[in-house]
Every structure is written in structure tokens, then in C-alpha cells.
Design a protein around this motif. Structure first.
Motif, short mmCIF file in Angstrom:
data_model
loop_
_atom_site.label_atom_id
_atom_site.label_comp_id
_atom_site.label_asym_id
_atom_site.label_seq_id
_atom_site.Cartn_x
_atom_site.Cartn_y
_atom_site.Cartn_z
N ASP A 1 14.88 22.76 -16.99
CA ASP A 1 13.73 22.03 -16.45
C ASP A 1 12.99 22.93 -15.47
O ASP A 1 13.60 23.46 -14.53
N ILE A 2 11.70 23.09 -15.71
CA ILE A 2 10.86 23.86 -14.78
C ILE A 2 9.63 23.00 -14.42
O ILE A 2 9.32 22.04 -15.12
N TYR A 3 8.98 23.35 -13.32
CA TYR A 3 7.73 22.68 -13.01
C TYR A 3 6.65 23.25 -13.92
O TYR A 3 6.56 24.47 -14.11
N GLN A 4 5.86 22.36 -14.49
CA GLN A 4 4.76 22.80 -15.35
C GLN A 4 3.79 23.67 -14.56
O GLN A 4 3.58 23.45 -13.37
N ARG A 5 3.23 24.63 -15.25
CA ARG A 5 2.19 25.46 -14.65
C ARG A 5 0.85 24.91 -15.10
O ARG A 5 0.70 24.55 -16.26
#
Ligand code: AMP
Ligand code: MG
Length: 404
Positions: free
Chosen positions: A172-176
Motif C-alpha cells: 500500500d502506497i499513497y497515490q501520487r
């Protein structure tokens, strides 16, 4: 009223917020911010293995070994990397072992091949060995259950390699943010088009797109739009529909045809600012449909500089970064520089380190239309309002862009 650089940046950063998280393949997550904790589901390494090409043996067997009096051991097996040993090492025995190969039972040490000599059916060992020497133990890097990474971490190549070693293929990553870019102005001619009287090339859109790509953001290039209310409104609404952030270039200074202003005001809550800086005084910023809009000034140096000082940090905040600004440092001036205005002067400079100190040299004419001054430069130096900085004194400096 003029805003200071810090006031303008604070307003922008306060107005933008972090994007939601999403799942992402590990290689595609390069440069993103981790939105979860990562725990090890496996030991690394997964088994005891050899750190050297050599012989796995029992250390106490070779206590007296030396160049003059080697101990000879029977070689019972060869273990390449990737295979499990089948034989147990007993006193008087050794196993030929490769780097990364699994340690055989019974052995407690590895002597590197350079300190041995193979002979018929056995091996001479020319050195004594300490227990555990050249052995990499199961879980010595990471143990099952360990917290390996916390949310907020920037994913670099080493994090991606680590995730792979833990058998994690998605995180899970923060959307760019996806960013749409529009150049405005009746004078703009696309590359390849004939340059009619009064027209110039559209350089800003290319510069902004490249700055976005350099910073790792996805670009939606909306092309050139003339100074026409209906056309611009159509283009900007379409851009806002596709993107998370909109960047326009041109048309935000006084004395412009008010087209960009009229359309931006129709779209949402947009403010037109004068920021006490040179280059880049006129700027627009606001939110429409919950999406940030940056109106960059048309002059090429202003456009690139405002992106670097304001837009890039805001996009990084949206992507989940906490460190938003490039580091600044002190640089020694080579010549006197006077700023007799009430605007902070960001001057294009060549910044180089000599004898442990940074030195800055201005790159010629500093007009906000002189793009070449930025082509020659690798950084910006800051000359505060109404001050003269003398040669030999220091100023705040920062590199411009990622490559310098
Ligand atoms: P403006 O901010 O629209 O008043 O433009 C200021 C100056 O920047 C004018 O000289 C414009 O011709 C120039 N300019 C505006 N947009 C661009 C662009 N996309 N590329 C290069 N120069 C531009
Ligand atoms: Mg214009």
C-alpha cells in the motif's frame, strides 16, 4: 498586498492534503510513500549458509593448522548454491561449499578456498578457524515477525529489493497526483509550426512536464490554449476531469488579457497573488472540485522557478512526503550583489564546492525571460530584500532540479 514566499507557500501547503492509499506493485512503487507497516513473514537469510567459497568444517579439527603444518580433511560432498547438503560433517571431514550454499549439519565454520589446497580425496587446510567464521546465520538480517518498514517511508531501490526478499510483491502506497498541464496565450506556437510575426514557441509546457516527470508525477499534457474564454474553459474543465491537479502557464499577471483570470475564477476558489519574489511575482492558486490549481506566470524562468519552490513541495505533500523542500545551504558569493527591491531575489547560479565550502557565481543576465540563465545554472541563491551581499559573504543556496 504582497505575500512573502513563506506566506504563499504556507497557504498552498495548508490547502493541499495527502491522497488516498492504493495497492501497488513493488517496482512501480519507486519514489512513493509507504502507507502500511511491513513485517517480515520469513527469516532472511532463510537458512545458515556460507559467506565464502571454501570448506565447511569443524573448527576444533583445524586448531593447529598453519602454512607449515596443514591439517588434511576428507571431502565428503560438494554443495553448490541452491542445493541442500545430504551429508553430516564429522570430525576429520569437510564439505566443499559455495557462497550462499546451505551449511551442512555438524560443521560450525568455513575456511575460504584461498587458504586450502585440494588433493586426491581430501583437502589441506592452511589456517585455523574460529567457530561461526564465514557463516551467515538464519534470520541474522531480519527475523520472522520483525517490523521492517513503517508507514511514511520513501520507497527507494533498497526498499524494493528488501520487499522482494520478503516475498512481498504488492504494497500500500499513497497515490501520487496526476497533473494536467496547459499553456495559455495567443502568442504560443507548437514545435514544428511556422513562427508568424508576434509569435513565440511554447517552452513552458515542456519545462513543466519535465519537472513533473523528474519529481515522479504522472503528466496529462493538455497542449496550448489560446486567449479565448470558451476554449480555455472547455480545456481546463476537461483537464480537471482527468487530473488530480491542474497547472496553467501564463495569463496571471496584471496587464494580461483577463482570459485566464476569468476562467479560473469560474472554476473555483482561485486567488491571484503577488508574491514578493523575483522571478515569479504573479501567481494564482486555489481549489476547484477539491483539486488544487496552480496558475504559473508565463515568463519561462518564473514558470520553472515557481514550480520548483511552490508546486513541487505541494505535490510531494499530496504524495505523502513529510520532507517537502530541497535542502538549503550557505554559499560564498564571488561578486557583490545588490537587491534594492522589496522582493526576494532568486538568482540563477553555478554552485561549486572548493576546499569544503560552496561558492556561487551568477549566470549572467537574470531577466525572468532569460531561460539561458537557468540552462547555465545548477542552483538558486537567495538575495534578501533591500540588501547588498558582498563578495566573500555567504547567501542561502539550493540546487535546482535533481541532476547537478
Ligand atoms: P504572461 O504571464 O501570459 O503575461 O506571459 C509573460 C511572458 O511569458 C510573455 O512574454 C509571454 O509571451 C511569455 N510566455 C507565456 N507563456 C509562455 C510559454 N508557454 N512558453 C514560453 N513563453 C511564454
Ligand atoms: Mg499571456
Amino acid at each position: 498586498m504582497m505575500l512573502t514566499v513563506d506566506q504563499a507557500r504556507t497557504r498552498i501547503l495548508d490547502a493541499v492534503s495527502r491522497m488516498p492509499a492504493k495497492k501497488c506493485g513493488i517496482v512501480d512503487s519507486l519514489g512513493c510513500i509507504l502507507a502500511q507497516s511491513v513485517y517480515a513473514g520469513e527469516n532472511i537469510p532463510p537458512f545458515d549458509n556460507s559467506a565464502m567459497d571454501g570448506y565447511a568444517l569443524i573448527a576444533s579439527d583445524v586448531e593447529t593448522s598453519s602454512d607449515e603444518n596443514p591439517v588434511t580433511l576428507d571431502v565428503i560432498e560438494t554443495i553448490p548454491a541452491g542445493y541442500a547438503p545430504v551429508k553430516q560433517v564429522k570430525n576429520g571431514q569437510a564439505t566443499r561449499i559455495m557462497t550462499g550454499a546451505m551449511m551442512p549439519g555438524g560443521a560450525d565454520s568455513v575456511v575460504m578456498v584461498e587458504k586450502t589446497e585440494a588433493k586426491e580425496g581430501g583437502v589441506d587446510i592452511f589456517d585455523s578457524a574460529a567457530k561461526a567464521q564465514n557463516v551467515r546465520f538464519v534470520g541474522e538480517s531480519v527475523k520472522t515477525g520483525d517490523l521492517v518498514m513503517s508507514a511514511g517511508k520513501v520507497i527507494r531501490p533498497q526498499e524494493i529489493a528488501m520487499l522482494a526478499s520478503l516475498n512481498i510483491s504488492e504494497i500500500d502506497i499513497y497515490q501520487r497526483p496526476k497533473v494536467a498541464v496547459v499553456s495559455t496565450g495567443d502568442e504560443l506556437t507548437p514545435l514544428g509550426g511556422e513562427l508568424k510575426p508576434g509569435k513565440i514557441r511554447d517552452s513552458n509546457r515542456y519545462g513543466i512536464c519535465a519537472q513533473l516527470i523528474e519529481a515522479g508525477f504522472e503528466v496529462i499534457d493538455k497542449g496550448i490554449c489560446g486567449d479565448d474564454v470558451a476554449e480555455l474553459e472547455r480545456t481546463l474543465r476537461s483537464a480537471l476531469g482527468q487530473a488530480d491537479v491542474l497547472i496553467t502557464s501564463g495569463g496571471v499577471s496584471v496587464g494580461d488579457y483577463d482570459v485566464v483570470k476569468i476562467v479560473l475564477e469560474k472554476l473555483g476558489d482561485i486567488n491571484f497573488w503577488r508574491v514578493a519574489m523575483k522571478p515569479g511575482k504573479p501567481q494564482a492558486f486555489g481549489i476547484a472540485d477539491g483539486k488544487p490549481i496552480f496558475g504559473l506566470p508565463g515568463n519561462p524562468v518564473s514558470s520553472l522557478t515557481v514550480f520548483e519552490l511552490f508546486v513541487r513541495p505541494a505535490l510531494f505533500k499530496m504524495a505523502g512526503y513529510t520532507k517537502l523542500l530541497r535542502p538549503t545551504f550557505k554559499a560564498v558569493l564571488e561578486t557583490d550583489i545588490k537587491n534594492d527591491t522589496n522582493r526576494v531575489n532568486f538568482m540563477r547560479a553555478i554552485i561549486e564546492k572548493h576546499n569544503g565550502r560552496y561558492h556561487a557565481k551568477i549566470t549572467g543576465d537574470q531577466g525572468s525571460g532569460i531561460l539561458y540563465s537557468l540552462v547555465l545554472a545548477n542552483g538558486l541563491i537567495t538575495i534578501p530584500v533591500n540588501q547588498t551581499i558582498h563578495a566573500g559573504e555567504t547567501v542561502d543556496a539550493q540546487f535546482f532540479g535533481d541532476a547537478f
